[in-house]
Every structure is written in structure tokens, then in C-alpha cells.
Enzyme design. Structure first.
Site, short mmCIF file in Angstrom:
data_model
loop_
_atom_site.label_atom_id
_atom_site.label_comp_id
_atom_site.label_asym_id
_atom_site.label_seq_id
_atom_site.Cartn_x
_atom_site.Cartn_y
_atom_site.Cartn_z
N LYS A 117 5.80 -1.25 -0.21
CA LYS A 117 6.30 -0.90 1.12
C LYS A 117 7.83 -0.82 1.11
O LYS A 117 8.50 -1.65 0.50
CB LYS A 117 5.83 -1.92 2.15
CG LYS A 117 4.33 -1.90 2.41
CD LYS A 117 3.92 -0.67 3.21
CE LYS A 117 2.41 -0.60 3.38
NZ LYS A 117 1.87 -1.64 4.23
N GLY A 432 -14.15 -0.94 1.51
CA GLY A 432 -14.72 -0.49 2.78
C GLY A 432 -15.10 0.97 2.81
O GLY A 432 -16.27 1.31 2.89
N GLU A 484 -17.92 3.97 6.26
CA GLU A 484 -16.94 4.33 7.29
C GLU A 484 -16.83 5.84 7.53
O GLU A 484 -15.76 6.38 7.78
CB GLU A 484 -15.56 3.76 6.94
CG GLU A 484 -15.57 2.25 6.78
CD GLU A 484 -14.19 1.66 6.50
OE1 GLU A 484 -13.19 2.38 6.66
OE2 GLU A 484 -14.13 0.49 6.11
N HIS A 695 -5.47 4.97 -5.86
CA HIS A 695 -4.59 6.05 -5.45
C HIS A 695 -4.33 7.04 -6.58
O HIS A 695 -3.56 7.98 -6.43
CB HIS A 695 -3.27 5.49 -4.92
CG HIS A 695 -3.46 4.71 -3.67
ND1 HIS A 695 -3.80 3.37 -3.69
CD2 HIS A 695 -3.40 5.05 -2.36
CE1 HIS A 695 -3.93 2.94 -2.43
NE2 HIS A 695 -3.69 3.94 -1.61
#
Length: 756
Positions: A117, A432, A484, A695
Site C-alpha cells: 500500500k 472467497g 461470490e 495477482h
């Protein structure tokens, strides 16, 4: 009053319609050429420069564009590129992308560089990797090319560079050498670049040093002074002016050094810089421009002109008005392009928003002291935007300490849960989401547009859930997820189901690379009026005898990945969201869901940049907000959480205090550096450090995952280890996902056999 000059630190670069994202993804797939991608990039740059010129901005940046990340650009600018990427033998741009997201193909197999981040934002940067053999030297002319590109369009720009201090401060060093060993070569490279920019016609260069807003040690002060005492003198020798730009806070620890070095301009943050005005009062060098960051570059609310003018008036007590440049507090990269792209929200809502292009107007209004604009703005702020919701305020007032404490203790709960679930050693799961195919997105879009009925929408998603669960069972995963398929984004999905948020159509911002998000806006008090995920989780659990995780996003992440209100505290907003998610947790439990994951991917994101502020300004309310969500569940209900792409090492004890039963971390791209911190802190929560990077499109081998697990077991007790990818699988392809998960399960089974 004399009109002041204006400046912008950076402008959005993904394209108003996310053109860069789509063109880049086509380039990755071989569907467009590099020349076609470069054409899209050039059009995006031109759009930004022309918009700023039209708004009358005096200091317009160039080199703020990036195909992926400006820190990665700086690594390539300075030649700090690990050999494994160069050795692929692909084009320069393909080498760049290999470092950004990995490469697996005919030319080789390399993992991506770590991603973290960017300070206290939801933007991610690529961490520079420097070893003892790294030779720093000017290796790219990107800043010169983009300066010339703007100049050819009749626009004089200020080439913007990541400063040497920040670059070296953020780099990871694999060897005995440290930052100071690379200073001389880095300065030499920047001087060479300055020479080329001066020859091209540049008047200014700007060096961004946001790392100065951290706590700065005496040793780091020496490093900073060594860099700039040399660089400034040599840049001036090229007949260039040099500005130092800071943002995301104040530079209290090094302000005196900064003002004594001879910069021609200094940029200070008057939005997040708590002590910026205070330190300014100690003096500011004459004949130096102050780039005053008064317009918030990170939030989307209209600026209160009266408040901003009061700040500017205070600044004028210490700095000559002619030397004050009205600017943004940080790059406008962190906000969407323009409110004009919003065609659905009512005008009385949009009147309160200022995206990047509207902020250009705000800069011009403030710089010119536009009387008509001031009156219009005054009228906007003279009326309360929203009123309190009585039921929400009552619920907040009724909270007691008991609402934040779960009982019995975590170790006692573990015994109950072990008996209930009877999971094998090294239980396997995913985070998830499963791949969101074009078919899945089309179904969701058709339902949103009213082209299909709710029954058709539900039937499609239930079919996908059943297929997803069957796939996981065939692979052999121990704890299942439903995939999801009903969700577009882990925050936006919940925001649309909870009262108090509003949503835009096109307010996209870059999170990393080609990943863009459309943050919700916290408009008024938050509350849940109906269950959100229960029907999907109940259906999923009926498809299998294995436990299916209920999947939720935690209150801190929902808040941190939204544009928050500025009229009430972040703590109050987090607690409101926490109460809404608590209702959902208890409904899931009541309906037979016994493992519930409450993701707090963004917990670290808003941690203050100065350690002295960590607890009183943030952790003292953020950790309780998470505990509020799960404190009322039964001992046998297992609570998971997930965190990713941040530095967690120094807050692991606070993370343990969240009192979850299991936590999964991103760890693969950072080479499991987190493990030492977990070990030193005697981390009690069961933990699943991600064993491969989702990723990247590459598929990890069984041996690779086994080796990773061995490293984990060197630091974490066997009974505490879970096996999982490092993040959700939404952005990955189905083929690579299946192959990767099969290898993950095979690795876990191999380890079980080893440890019998």
C-alpha cells in the site's frame, strides 16, 4: 487581490472510461500491439494536460503517467531492475510488466516484485528490489519523452519524479549494502536527467518526497541532507529550478533541514498535515515558492471555500502572498475524473462532489478569490447536508464495553471448534471469490439493467455456486466458499445492500496496475434493513457436507475503501457499519453458517504514518470496530478474517487483539517476511500466510508450495497453520485457478504425510 498561481501534483491516468485498463489487458493477451497501447496512453496524457491548461493551472505535472506504478517507473529509470526480469529477453515494456505482475511463458517463469500500500491510501506501489550487484544509472528517458510530448502540444509542464530519498527508503535490500551506498549514483543519474530536461526546455523539476512525513530518524536526516545538498547545487547548475513536494502529512521532523537546503519551491500538505501550519510559523525561506496543498486530493467532497481561505489567510502571515501557489494536497490519482460522467445521481447530491476536474476549478476559484464562486460555495455549506438517523444514534449510545468482548477465550474456543469441525492438519481453503467470467459479469449487468428477472438472476448464480462447490470438492479443499458470483466488489456490494451509502456510475480510481475500484460514498448514517448474504450462503451450504464460509467485509475495510463523510468522525462511521455487519453475522449464524469470514483487507491502510499516532488516532477505534462485529457469536462459530498488501509486521499484536479464530494474510509477494513478526509476537490466532500470488497468472508448482509451507512451519506452530492463496481469485482465469488449487491441495497432503 492578486491572483495566485496554481499547481497540481498529479492527475488521474486510467482514462475517463478506463481506457488504459482495457488496452493493457488486451496487450497482455496479445490482442493489441505495443504501438496501439502506447497510442491509448498518449491520448490519456494529452487529455489530462489539456484539461489542466484549460483550467488555468500554472504548474502542470508531466511524468505523472504510468502504465502500472510510478515507483516501478523509477526502478526502471534508475536501472534498479533485478536480473531475472532482464534475462527474459522480452521487450522493454514486457520486462516492465513482468516485474509488475510476473511472467510465465516461453521465455521463462518469474514471480512479480512485492506490492504494498502507498502510504495511507488504497493505491499500491511495486517495492523496489536492490541487491549488492545493483548498479544505479540513468536507464530511461521517459520523463524527457513525456515532457517533450506536452511541449509539442503547447503545454509547459513540470517533470515530476519520485525523490531519491523516498525511493531508497521504500526499497528492499537483499545484501549487505544499504541506502547510503546508492546515494552518489542516484544523484548522478538525476543530475544527468536534469541536464536532458533542461536541454529540452524544462524550467522546473519536482521531486516528491512523501517519506518525509514518516517519523524521521537522525540517520535518515543525514541521508536526506546528503542527497539534496549535492543534487540541488548541481540542478541549479543546469539552470533548472527544483521543487520539493511532500504529501500525506507534515514534515515536522525535518522541516528546518528542508527550508535550509535551497529548494526553489516547497510543497506542504495543509489537509493531512496536522502540524503544517505550526511548523510554517517557525519561518519560511524568502524567494521560495510555497506550494500550499489546501484542496484535498484524496476525498470527493466540495471544498469549503471559507475554511480554505482562512487557511490561506493564515499562511499569508508567514509567506509573501506572491510566493504562495494554491495546490492539491496530493496527487489527484486518488479521486475519479469528473462529476460530469455521473448521469443518474440527483443534482442536489452531485453539487456536494468535486472529482479531479472539479478540483481544478476549485484551485482556480481559491487562487483568484472569485467572489461569485465564494457566494455559491457559502450557500452550499450554509444548509445541513443530511440529518441524523434516530435509531442509529440510539444504537451507538447503547453500546457498552461488553459489546466488544467475545467469550470464552480464543484458546477455549479452539478446543470446541476442533471437536466440531474435525478438520485435518493444514486445512485448505480459499479467500472467497472465484473467477468472474464474462458470463458472470453479463448476468449481473443484465439484472441491474432490468433485462432479466430476479428469479433468472438467482437461478444463474445458484448454478454457478453449485458448480463452484463441486469443483472445490473435486479438488479436495477442506473449507468451501460459494464463489461470490453475485458480487462486483467486496465493498461496493455491501454498500449497495446497506442504507446510508450512495453509488456512482463512473467514479473509478486506480488501486494498482489495471485494477480499478469504484468506492461507495458514505452519505448519511449507516444501518442494515435486511439480510444481505444469507440466502446465498444457505443455498451453498446445502450443496455440501463440508463447511461453507459465510463471506463478509469488515467495517474498517468498508470505511477505508469508501469516500468517508467529513462531518462526523471515522470512529462513529466505523461503529455504524460495525453494527450493520454484526446483524448480518448473527443472521448467518442463526441460519446454520458456522464459519464466517469478515475481511479486513484494508485495516493497515489508514494507520497514521507516525507511530505516536497509531493507537490514539486509529487502532483504539479500528480494532474494537472489528470486535463489535463478532463479539456476540457462539464459541463453536469460527471467525476468520483476511488482510492483504500492507506491512503488518509492526502491528501483529494489535491484529491478534482482533480476537478472530483464523486469519489469512497476503505473504507470498513479500517472501513471507511477516513470519518473523508472527513468531516474535507469539501470535495466538491460527494463520494462513498466502502460499502463492493470485495477482500473477503463473501457476505455482507443488514443490514450490511445499517449500513455502516448510518456511512457514519454521516460524509458526504446525497446529496453527492453514493453507490458502494470498487473496481472492476473482481476477484470475478458470484454468489457472483450478491448476493452482490442485497443486495447493497436493502440497498440503504431502505435508500431512511428512508430519504424521
Amino acid at each position: 487581490m492578486t491572483t495566485k498561481n496554481t499547481s497540481v501534483i498529479g492527475f488521474p491516468r486510467i482514462g475517463k472510461a478506463r481506457e488504459l485498463k482495457f488496452a493493457s489487458e488486451k496487450f497482455f493477451k496479445g490482442e493489441v500491439s505495443e504501438a496501439e497501447l502506447q497510442k491509448v496512453a498518449a491520448e490519456i496524457r494529452q487529455y489530462g494536460w489539456q484539461k489542466q491548461k484549460a483550467a488555468g493551472i500554472n504548474f502542470i505535472p508531466s511524468n505523472d503517467f504510468s502504465f502500472y506504478d510510478n515507483v516501478l517507473d523509477t526502478s526502471f529509470l534508475l536501472g534498479a531492475v533485478p536480473a531475472r526480469y532482464k534475462e527474459l529477453g522480452v521487450s522493454a515494456l514486457e520486462t516492465y510488466f513482468a516485474a509488475a505482475h510476473g511472467y510465465q511463458g516461453a521465455k521463462g517463469d518469474v514471480k512479480a516484485l512485492p506490492m504494498k500500500k502507498w502510504f495511507n491510501t488504497n493505491y499500491h506501489y511495486i517495492v523496489p528490489e536492490i541487491d549488492d550487484s545493483t548498479v544505479i544509472a540513468l536507464s530511461s528517458d521517459k520523463p524527457v519523452q513525456e515532457y517533450n510530448e506536452a511541449k509539442a502540444a503547447g503545454i509547459q509542464t513540470v517533470p515530476s519524479l519520485i525523490g531519491i530519498y523516498t525511493f531508497l527508503r521504500l526499497a528492499r535490500y537483499n545484501g549487505k549494502k544499504t541506502a547510503k551506498d546508492f546515494v552518489a549514483d542516484a544523484v548522478k543519474a538525476y543530475v544527468e536527467l536534469a541536464d536532458k530536461l533542461a536541454a529540452a526546455g524544462a524550467v522546473w523539476i519536482s521531486v516528491a518526497e512523501p517519506a518525509l512525513v514518516f517519523d524521521v530518524t537522525a540517520e535518515e536526516k543525514v541521508l536526506f541532507n546528503e542527497i539534496y545538498s549535492s543534487l540541488i547545487k548541481q540542478v541549479h547548475g543546469k539552470n533548472l529550478k527544483i521543487a520539493l513536494q511532500t504529501y500525506f502529512g507534515d514534515i515536522r521532523d525535518i522541516y528546518k533541514d528542508v527550508t535550509a537546503l535551497g529548494f526553489d519551491g516547497i510543497g506542504l500538505d495543509f489537509v493531512e498535515g496536522v502540524k503544517t501550519l505550526e511548523i510554517l510559523k517557525t519561518g519560511f525561506p524568502k524567494n521560495t515558492l510555497l506550494f500550499a496543498g489546501v484542496v484535498n486530493g484524496k476525498n470527493i467532497w466540495r471544498a469549503d471555500y471559507a475554511q480554505k481561505n482562512a487557511i490561506l489567510a493564515e499562511i499569508e502571515k508567514y509567506v509573501d502572498a506572491a510566493n504562495i501557489v494554491v495546490g492539491t494536497s496530493c496527487s489527484l490519482l486518488h479521486v475519479p475524473y469528473t462529476v460530469d460522467a455521473e448521469k443518474v445521481l440527483a443534482e442536489n447530491i452531485l453539487n456536494h462532489f468535486a472529482f479531479a476536474e472539479e478540483k481544478l476549478v476549485e484551485l482556480a476559484d481559491l487562487a483568484s478569490a472569485n467572489a461569485a464562486a465564494l457566494e455559491k460555495n457559502k450557500a452550499l455549506f450554509s444548509v445541513a447536508r443530511v440529518n441524523d438517523t434516530a435509531s442509529v444514534q440510539s444504537a451507538l449510545a447503547a453500546l457498552t464495553d461488553a459489546d466488544f468482548v467475545r467469550s470464552p477465550s480464543r484458546l477455549e474456543r479452539r478446543k470446541v471448534q476442533k471437536e466440531k469441525f474435525k478438520l485435518p492438519a493444514f486445512p485448505t481453503t480459499t479467500i472467497g471469490s472465484f473467477p468472474q467470467t464474462a458470463e458472470v459479469r453479463a448476468n449481473r449487468a443484465a439484472f441491474k439493467k432490468g433485462e432479466i428477472s430476479r428469479d433468472q438472476y438467482v437461478e444463474f448464480n445458484q448454478k454457478k455456486i453449485a458448480e463452484c462447490i463441486a469443483l472445490q470438492e473435486s479438488i479436495g479443499l477442506d473449507v468451501i466458499v460459494h464463489g461470490e458470483f453475485e458480487r462486483n466488489d467486496m465493498v461496493e456490494y455491501f454498500g449497495t445492500q446497506i442504507d446510508g451509502f450512495i453509488f456512482t456510475q463512473n467514479a473509478w480510481v486506480q488501486s494498482y496496475g489495471t485494477r480499478c475500484v469504484k468506492p461507495p460514498v458514505v452519505w448519511r448514517d449507516i444501518h442494515r434493513s435486511k439480510p444481505i448474504t444469507v440466502e446465498w450462503s444457505v443455498f451453498a451450504q446445502k450443496q455440501t457436507n463440508k463447511p461453507v464460509k459465510g463471506m463478509l467485509t469488515g467495517p474498517v475495510t468498508i470505511l477505508n475503501w469508501s469516500f468517508p463523510r467529513e462531518d462526523i468522525s471515522l470512529k462513529a462511521q466505523a461503529q455504524q457499519i460495525g453494527l450493520a455487519i454484526r446483524d448480518e453475522v448473527l443472521d448467518l449464524e442463526k441460519n446454520g453458517i458456522k464459519i464466517i469470514q469478515i475481511d479486513e483487507a484494508a485495516l493497515r491502510e489508514k494507520l497514521p504514518l507516525r507511530k505516536s499516532d497509531w493507537h490514539k488516532e486509529y487502532l483504539d477505534w479500528a480494532i474494537p470496530a472489528f470486535r463489535l462485529v463478532h463479539a456476540k457469536v457462539k464459541p463453536e462459530t469460527q471467525i476468520h478474517t483476511h488482510m492483504c498488501y500492507s506491512e503488518f509486521n509492526d502491528i501483529v499484536r494489535d491484529i491478534d487483539a482482533m480476537d478472530a479464530d483464523v486469519i489469512t494474510f497476503e505473504a507470498s509477494r513479500s517472501d513471507l517476511k511477516l513470519l518473523d513478526a508472527l513468531n516474535e509476537a507469539h501470535f495466538e490466532t491460527q494463520v494462513g500466510p498466502g502460499v502463492y500470488d493470485i495477482h500473477s497468472p503463473r501457476v505455482p508448482s507443488v514443490d514450490e508450495i511445499v517449500n513455502t509451507l516448510h518456511k512457514i512451519l519454521d516460524k509458526v506452530p504446525q497446529e496453527n497453520v492453514w493453507v490458502n492463496p494470498d487473496c481472492g481469485l476473482k481476477t484470475r482465469g478458470e484454468t489457472e485457478t483450478t491448476a493452482s488449487l490442485k497443486n495447493l491441495v497436493a502440497a498440503a497432503k504431502q505435508l500431512r504425510a511428512e508430519k504424521k
